[in-house]
Scaffold this motif. Structure first.
Motif, PDB file in Angstrom:
ATOM      1  N   CYS A  91       0.807  -1.228   0.000  1.00 15.24           N
ATOM      2  CA  CYS A  91       0.000   0.000   0.000  1.00 15.24           C
ATOM      3  C   CYS A  91       0.834   1.270   0.000  1.00 15.24           C
ATOM      4  O   CYS A  91       0.317   2.347  -0.305  1.00 15.24           O
ATOM      5  N   ASN A  92       2.124   1.186   0.400  1.00 13.36           N
ATOM      6  CA  ASN A  92       2.999   2.358   0.486  1.00 13.36           C
ATOM      7  C   ASN A  92       2.601   3.334   1.575  1.00 13.36           C
ATOM      8  O   ASN A  92       3.174   4.420   1.671  1.00 13.36           O
ATOM      9  N   GLN A  93       1.615   3.002   2.405  1.00 17.30           N
ATOM     10  CA  GLN A  93       1.122   3.969   3.393  1.00 17.30           C
ATOM     11  C   GLN A  93       1.131   3.444   4.828  1.00 17.30           C
ATOM     12  O   GLN A  93       1.211   4.237   5.758  1.00 17.30           O
ATOM     13  N   CYS A  94       1.020   2.128   5.020  1.00 18.85           N
ATOM     14  CA  CYS A  94       0.926   1.591   6.389  1.00 18.85           C
ATOM     15  C   CYS A  94       2.276   1.754   7.091  1.00 18.85           C
ATOM     16  O   CYS A  94       3.272   2.136   6.474  1.00 18.85           O
ATOM     17  N   CYS A  97       5.140  -0.256   5.480  1.00 20.09           N
ATOM     18  CA  CYS A  97       5.566   0.341   4.211  1.00 20.09           C
ATOM     19  C   CYS A  97       6.359   1.624   4.452  1.00 20.09           C
ATOM     20  O   CYS A  97       7.347   1.892   3.770  1.00 20.09           O
ATOM     21  N   CYS A 105       3.731  -5.420   4.642  1.00 22.04           N
ATOM     22  CA  CYS A 105       2.609  -4.482   4.467  1.00 22.04           C
ATOM     23  C   CYS A 105       1.321  -5.062   5.047  1.00 22.04           C
ATOM     24  O   CYS A 105       0.982  -6.214   4.815  1.00 22.04           O
ATOM     25  N   GLU A 106       0.598  -4.233   5.796  1.00 20.46           N
ATOM     26  CA  GLU A 106      -0.652  -4.685   6.432  1.00 20.46           C
ATOM     27  C   GLU A 106      -1.724  -4.986   5.388  1.00 20.46           C
ATOM     28  O   GLU A 106      -2.680  -5.687   5.661  1.00 20.46           O
TER      29      GLU A 106
HETATM   30 ZN   LIG Z   1       1.552  -1.158   3.431  1.00 20.97          ZN
END
Ligand SMILES: [Zn+2]
Ligand SMILES: [Zn+2]
Length: 332
Positions: A91-94, A97, A105-106
């Protein structure tokens, strides 16, 4: 396109005609050449994970040619030969990441489980999970490196063992036959642990220094006679057999689990306490590292090639451990 899909958990494979998917702005369309068959494909086939959306196209050892790319894809170009493995996206956001640990990654997506995989003439992949396949590697040889290779190589490379250390590989199947070769080329004193004598000759052919028949019930003792293992890499899906090997770990030794055995292990805590032994799992590992090392040291998997129409046979042979030693589906 022709594709092999599973319509519901536990259903048979179906060969169907589907529209060739169109890549989105940040996606790559790959014309699949071959796809390895991995034990992990049973997760999609049998529905072992919750939340899988059916029908699903399995397959996470995919090698093919880039056919088309979305407008914002800059690294990949049509005509390149590439691979896609287990990790299908992050996701690049959790928080994982944000630390750069994309494998944790979650919301990570798995190829062939959450996203359609490589049992099809075409598949869509995200540009950040694709690797380049070097010219030295044939596609059928490259496919198993994308899961079996990167897992076993990654586990050994990151184990902390150094040249000359005693490293035992438990099981000599799809994962094990690659792990033995990696262990030898990484400079470890390499022991193969397998049932009976049937695989002894192969073990030595692959470069192993010692072969131990686990049927004698003395495998752990024999490892201790050799000084105790720094690492036991467990590739055979058998919780009881793994438990029996733990007393063969030397001081600070670790058993690394790379197999999805479901039955529990029984290990006396005292055994871990004394000698500070440990048991851990390993699922990540970098595909590019494994490919580079395999090319450098000329390690190639032993594969049985099947045609797309033979998917059920190939899958059954893999599940019953009768394949020598990885199944690869020829798609193109
Ligand atoms: Zn992630
Ligand atoms: Zn796999």
């Amino acid at each position: 396109m022709k594709a092999i899909q599973v319509s519901s958990p536990g259903a048979d494979f179906e060969i169907v005609k589907k529209e060739i998917p169109e890549p989105g702005i940040n996606e790559v369309l790959i014309k699949v050449e071959v796809c390895g068959i991995c034990h992990g494909d049973a997760i999609a086939k049998e529905g072992h994970f919750p939340g899988i959306k059916y029908p699903i196209i399995p397959g996470h050892e995919v090698v093919g040619i880039v056919d088309k790319v979305g407008a914002s894809v800059s690294v990949w170009k049509a005509g390149q030969r590439v691979g896609v493995g287990w990790h299908g996206g992050h996701c690049n956001q959790c928080s994982a990441c944000r630390k750069g640990d994309f494998g944790a990654c979650e919301k990570s997506l798995t190829t062939g489980i959450h996203l359609d995989g490589g049992y099809a003439e075409y598949m869509i992949a995200r540009p950040d999970v694709i690797v380049c396949i070097p010219d030295e590697l044939a596609s059928v040889d490259a496919a198993p490196l994308l899961c079996a290779g990167r897992t076993t190589f990654g586990a050994l490379k990151n184990s902390g063992a150094r040249g000359g250390d005693l490293v035992a590989i438990h099981g000599l199947g799809g994962l094990g036959h690659l792990a033995v070769q990696y262990a030898v080329k990484l400079g470890f004193k390499t022991v193969v642990l397998s049932r009976g004598k049937a695989k002894e000759e192969l073990a030595y052919k692959l470069g192993a220094h010692v072969y131990i028949d686990t049927d004698t019930g003395e495998a752990a003792k024999q490892l201790m006679k050799l000084g105790g293992a720094r690492v036991i890499l467990c590739t055979a899906p058998n919780g009881k057999a793994i438990s029996d090997l733990i007393p063969g770990l030397g001081r600070n030794g670790q058993a690394i689990i790379v197999t999805g055995a479901r039955e529990p292990m029984q290990i006396p805590p005292m055994l871990l306490l004394g000698g500070e032994r440990s048991v851990r799992g390993f699922v990540t590992g970098n595909m590019e590292d494994a490919i580079r090392f395999s090319v450098l040291t000329k390690i190639i998997p032993m594969v049985e090639v099947f045609y797309l129409e033979q998917v059920a046979l190939a899958y059954d042979k893999m599940m019953s451990a009768k394949v020598h030693f990885r199944s690869v589906l020829k798609i193109a």
